[in-house]
Design a protein around this motif. Structure first.
Motif, PDB file in Angstrom:
ATOM      1  N   MET A   1      12.465  69.233  41.124  1.00 24.49           N
ATOM      2  CA  MET A   1      13.769  69.030  41.759  1.00 24.49           C
ATOM      3  C   MET A   1      13.896  69.961  42.961  1.00 24.49           C
ATOM      4  N   THR A   2      14.329  69.405  44.091  1.00 23.54           N
ATOM      5  CA  THR A   2      14.502  70.216  45.292  1.00 23.54           C
ATOM      6  C   THR A   2      15.830  70.972  45.234  1.00 23.54           C
ATOM      7  N   VAL A   3      15.768  72.282  45.449  1.00 23.03           N
ATOM      8  CA  VAL A   3      16.970  73.109  45.425  1.00 23.03           C
ATOM      9  C   VAL A   3      17.569  73.138  46.823  1.00 23.03           C
ATOM     10  N   LYS A   4      18.865  72.830  46.928  1.00 22.69           N
ATOM     11  CA  LYS A   4      19.524  72.851  48.226  1.00 22.69           C
ATOM     12  C   LYS A   4      19.602  74.291  48.731  1.00 22.69           C
ATOM     13  N   PRO A   5      19.136  74.536  49.947  1.00 23.27           N
ATOM     14  CA  PRO A   5      19.203  75.905  50.470  1.00 23.27           C
ATOM     15  C   PRO A   5      20.638  76.369  50.588  1.00 23.27           C
ATOM     16  N   GLU A   6      20.854  77.636  50.346  1.00 22.86           N
ATOM     17  CA  GLU A   6      22.202  78.193  50.256  1.00 22.86           C
ATOM     18  C   GLU A   6      22.396  79.321  51.262  1.00 22.86           C
ATOM     19  N   ILE A   7      23.599  79.388  51.809  1.00 22.23           N
ATOM     20  CA  ILE A   7      23.978  80.537  52.624  1.00 22.23           C
ATOM     21  C   ILE A   7      24.594  81.581  51.706  1.00 22.23           C
ATOM     22  N   SER A   8      24.184  82.819  51.843  1.00 21.46           N
ATOM     23  CA  SER A   8      24.792  83.909  51.075  1.00 21.46           C
ATOM     24  C   SER A   8      25.366  84.943  52.039  1.00 21.46           C
ATOM     25  N   LEU A   9      26.275  85.741  51.522  1.00 19.74           N
ATOM     26  CA  LEU A   9      26.890  86.799  52.319  1.00 19.74           C
ATOM     27  C   LEU A   9      26.600  88.133  51.651  1.00 19.74           C
ATOM     28  N   GLY A  10      25.908  89.016  52.358  1.00  9.91           N
ATOM     29  CA  GLY A  10      25.597  90.333  51.820  1.00  9.91           C
ATOM     30  C   GLY A  10      26.851  91.185  51.705  1.00  9.91           C
ATOM     31  N   PRO A  11      26.730  92.351  51.063  1.00 11.30           N
ATOM     32  CA  PRO A  11      27.883  93.243  50.942  1.00 11.30           C
ATOM     33  C   PRO A  11      28.275  93.819  52.300  1.00 11.30           C
ATOM     34  N   VAL A  12      29.561  94.112  52.473  1.00 14.70           N
ATOM     35  CA  VAL A  12      30.002  94.810  53.681  1.00 14.70           C
ATOM     36  C   VAL A  12      29.380  96.207  53.662  1.00 14.70           C
ATOM     37  N   LEU A  13      28.624  96.518  54.705  1.00 11.53           N
ATOM     38  CA  LEU A  13      27.898  97.793  54.742  1.00 11.53           C
ATOM     39  C   LEU A  13      28.723  98.915  55.372  1.00 11.53           C
ATOM     40  N   SER A 242      15.095  80.036  49.460  1.00 14.04           N
ATOM     41  CA  SER A 242      16.195  79.176  49.023  1.00 14.04           C
ATOM     42  C   SER A 242      17.569  79.739  49.360  1.00 14.04           C
ATOM     43  N   ARG A 243      17.625  80.990  49.786  1.00  6.48           N
ATOM     44  CA  ARG A 243      18.931  81.593  50.088  1.00  6.48           C
ATOM     45  C   ARG A 243      18.806  82.400  51.371  1.00  6.48           C
ATOM     46  N   PHE A 244      19.791  82.225  52.269  1.00 10.32           N
ATOM     47  CA  PHE A 244      19.731  82.835  53.594  1.00 10.32           C
ATOM     48  C   PHE A 244      20.943  83.741  53.772  1.00 10.32           C
ATOM     49  N   ARG A 245      20.689  85.031  53.921  1.00 12.65           N
ATOM     50  CA  ARG A 245      21.763  86.031  53.868  1.00 12.65           C
ATOM     51  C   ARG A 245      22.288  86.384  55.258  1.00 12.65           C
ATOM     52  N   LEU A 246      23.613  86.329  55.374  1.00 11.07           N
ATOM     53  CA  LEU A 246      24.293  86.842  56.545  1.00 11.07           C
ATOM     54  C   LEU A 246      24.862  88.202  56.175  1.00 11.07           C
ATOM     55  N   ALA A 257      28.650  81.414  59.451  1.00 10.23           N
ATOM     56  CA  ALA A 257      28.192  80.673  58.268  1.00 10.23           C
ATOM     57  C   ALA A 257      28.173  79.177  58.535  1.00 10.23           C
ATOM     58  N   ASN A 258      29.186  78.679  59.241  1.00  9.16           N
ATOM     59  CA  ASN A 258      29.206  77.248  59.580  1.00  9.16           C
ATOM     60  C   ASN A 258      27.990  76.857  60.420  1.00  9.16           C
ATOM     61  N   ILE A 259      27.628  77.717  61.347  1.00  3.18           N
ATOM     62  CA  ILE A 259      26.495  77.414  62.233  1.00  3.18           C
ATOM     63  C   ILE A 259      25.185  77.387  61.437  1.00  3.18           C
ATOM     64  N   PHE A 260      24.961  78.395  60.616  1.00  2.18           N
ATOM     65  CA  PHE A 260      23.721  78.416  59.832  1.00  2.18           C
ATOM     66  C   PHE A 260      23.692  77.251  58.832  1.00  2.18           C
ATOM     67  N   ARG A 261      24.860  76.924  58.255  1.00  7.67           N
ATOM     68  CA  ARG A 261      24.924  75.789  57.326  1.00  7.67           C
ATOM     69  C   ARG A 261      24.570  74.481  58.037  1.00  7.67           C
ATOM     70  N   ALA A 262      25.059  74.318  59.250  1.00 10.34           N
ATOM     71  CA  ALA A 262      24.797  73.091  60.001  1.00 10.34           C
ATOM     72  C   ALA A 262      23.306  72.917  60.275  1.00 10.34           C
ATOM     73  N   VAL A 263      22.616  74.004  60.575  1.00  6.27           N
ATOM     74  CA  VAL A 263      21.171  73.904  60.812  1.00  6.27           C
ATOM     75  C   VAL A 263      20.438  73.561  59.518  1.00  6.27           C
ATOM     76  N   LEU A 264      20.843  74.173  58.415  1.00  2.00           N
ATOM     77  CA  LEU A 264      20.201  73.854  57.137  1.00  2.00           C
ATOM     78  C   LEU A 264      20.453  72.402  56.729  1.00  2.00           C
ATOM     79  N   ASP A 265      21.585  71.846  57.135  1.00  2.00           N
ATOM     80  CA  ASP A 265      21.913  70.459  56.805  1.00  2.00           C
ATOM     81  C   ASP A 265      21.370  69.472  57.839  1.00  2.00           C
TER      82      ASP A 265
END
Length: 305
Positions: A1-13, A242-246, A257-265
């Protein structure tokens, strides 16, 4: 099964004002197309109490809006308060935890957990060892090249470990026992008066020739440039990431996040996305050099003409 790539958000540093910190996560919860959100203080244990009044409220709102919340731990342990904070986080067994220091790995052994980019996981043998301790996902250190990421993805696939890569934001280069921010203002770490709150994206440094060099965030040394791997998303997906961190900054992270999501889609090309990211552009330049095994502060075109 192909896992849909996901955008993640790292902790505020950074040391944001508590209300700004809360409102940032509320907007992420309500508007951002991110699947996983990391919450927690990873740089300085002195900052953690500043956000404690809002932490549960933030976690609840993220969860209600379908986000997976992961608690992040400190990146280094220097004193007892650091150790106590890590133990407190790791004792929260109802929520997944991201370890950013080996002391957290010890506390999390035998239960599912994530490994953050501040851990030095550089090879397949480290993954195999940690998989036996409960590791389920790893965000690889930002200094790894494409070749090394591909090798780790291959090993992680066999071990059932998800691989995450930071694709946006300043990258962490080092942590120190001393606080650079306090020193820059002729203060000590114990009497810093939280002066790091004056620089919500880090304090930029220059060379003696006034050229941009690094950024500091309390005890953390960061890149002056902002990592941007929008062009490299297709290649990273082929590797098995499978997960791309901003990593959060004060620019519009929902739009990022919208921009990175659009490229993944596949609804936007990386070239189109780059133009939109330029519009969000922070004061510093973008970079991607480490991905190509070159100096990290430089920009390499993935599609040279």
């Amino acid at each position: 099964m192909t896992v849909k790539p996901e955008i993640s958000l790292g902790p505020v540093l950074f040391n944001w004002q508590p209300e700004a910190w809360r409102d940032f996560y509320f907007r992420i919860a309500d508007e951002a197309p991110v699947g996983t959100v990391y919450v927690g203080e990873t740089i300085c244990s002195k900052r953690a109490p500043l956000f404690s009044d809002y932490r549960d409220e933030v976690i609840e709102r993220l969860g209600k809006n379908g986000k997976t919340v992961i608690l992040s731990t400190l990146g280094q342990v220097v004193q007892k308060t650091d150790r106590n904070l890590i133990e407190d986080i790791c004792s929260e067994t109802e929520t997944l935890v991201e370890a950013n220091d080996v002391s957290a790995l010890y506390a999390l052994r035998g239960r599912p957990h994530h490994a953050g980019p501040l851990l030095n996981i550089y090879n397949e043998e480290s993954l195999r060892l940690l998989a036996g301790k409960g590791l389920r996902s790893v965000c690889v250190p930002a200094e790894l090249s494409a070749t090394t990421i591909a090798s780790l993805c291959s090993a992680a696939s066999e071990l059932g470990i998800a691989v995450e890569v930071q694709v946006f934001g300043r990258i962490s280069l080092a942590l120190s026992a001393r606080c650079y921010h306090a020193r820059a203002h002729n203060r000590t770490k114990d009497s810093c008066l939280f002066v790091c709150e004056n620089d919500p994206d880090g304090l930029e440094l220059t060379t003696l020739d006034r050229n941009p060099f690094l950024a500091i965030n309390g005890v953390q040394t960061m890149s002056q440039s902002y990592l941007n791997l929008i062009d490299e998303l297709p290649e990273l997906r082929k590797m098995g990431v499978s997960r791309f961190r901003l990593s959060p900054h004060t620019c519009d992270m929902v739009q990022a996040a919208n921009i990175f999501r659009a490229v993944l889609d596949d609804s936007m090309t990386p070239g189109e996305a780059m133009a939109d990211l330029e519009a969000l552009k922070p004061r510093a330049a973008f970079s991607n050099g480490l991905y190509y095994g070159r100096p990290g502060h430089i920009w390499n075109s993935a599609n040279p003409t």
